[in-house]
Design an enzyme around this catalytic site. Sequence first.
Site, mmCIF file in Angstrom:
data_model
loop_
_atom_site.group_PDB
_atom_site.id
_atom_site.type_symbol
_atom_site.label_atom_id
_atom_site.label_comp_id
_atom_site.label_asym_id
_atom_site.label_seq_id
_atom_site.Cartn_x
_atom_site.Cartn_y
_atom_site.Cartn_z
ATOM 1 C CG HIS A 46 15.561 -90.782 -25.233
ATOM 2 N ND1 HIS A 46 16.162 -89.548 -25.311
ATOM 3 C CD2 HIS A 46 16.340 -91.620 -25.967
ATOM 4 C CE1 HIS A 46 17.256 -89.626 -26.050
ATOM 5 N NE2 HIS A 46 17.385 -90.882 -26.468
ATOM 6 C CB CYS A 47 11.872 -86.325 -26.001
ATOM 7 S SG CYS A 47 10.646 -86.379 -24.693
ATOM 8 C CB THR A 48 14.642 -83.032 -23.393
ATOM 9 O OG1 THR A 48 15.372 -82.703 -24.582
ATOM 10 C CG2 THR A 48 15.358 -82.377 -22.213
#
Length: 247
Positions: A145-147
Amino acid sequence: MSVTPARHFGLAGASNFRDLGGYPTRDGRMVRWRRIFRSNHLGHLTEADIEVLRGLGLKSAFDFRGTEERAGAACRLQEIVVHSLPIEPTVVAELRARLAAGSLSPATAIEVMRGSYRGYVQDNTPRFRALFAHLLQDQAPLVIHCTAGKDRTGFACALILHALGVDDDLIAEDYLLTNRFYRRDPNSSSDLPDDVRQSIGSVEASFLAAAFEAIGADYGSLDRYLSDGLGLGTGERANLQARYLEA
C-alpha cells in the site's frame, strides 16, 4: 461448485483494499487468491475492518509512503510486520508551485502525474527491487500500500502481475479498478482547484504507460528491467511464480 473469492473488500476505513489473486497467466496458471493484497493506507481501519483483516492471516505490509505520510496515519493492524519502502510524494508540491506561478490546469496535472510515474523507474527502482526481494521470502499473506493505493502501489502491482505472467489487458484492468473503489479524502490537497484534484484523485492508462515508456527508454525492455533493475533473473522469477501461482 466452486465460489470465486471476493476481490474487493468493502472496508469502512480502507476503500481500495483488493486481492491480486484470480488472474490467469499466459501459461495457463492462475495467481493464487489470498496471498497478495493491495490497498490504500491502513491508518483509518475500524475495529470491524481489523477483524476482517485478521481473518486473512496477514503477516506483512509493504508501505511506499513517505516519512510524513506514515507519521500521520500509522497502520492500525498491530500484529503485522510493516516494511517501509519510502517513495516521497512529489505531485502535490509541484502542482502547488505551478498554481502559484499561474500555470496550473487539469492537463498540466495529468502531465505531472505522468512525470511522477517516470520517476518511479528513474529514481525509485531500488524500492521496487526491495519489494521483490521480500516477495521471494515467506512473507505472505501480505498487503502492499501507499496513501491512496493507486499510484506507487498501482505500479508495484503491475510489475508483480507482469513478473507472474499475467496478460497486459488484465494488468490494466486491475490498475483501473481504483477508479471504481477508491474514495478520495475530500479534504486532501484542498488548496488545489477541484478539476485538478479530480485529475490526481483517479488513475488513467497513460499514467502507467508513462512508467513503462521510461522502462523501455532506460532498460530497453520490461524483461531487462525485471532482471537488471529488480533482480529477477530466470531462477528468481521461477521461484516467484512457484510461490504465487496455482500449480
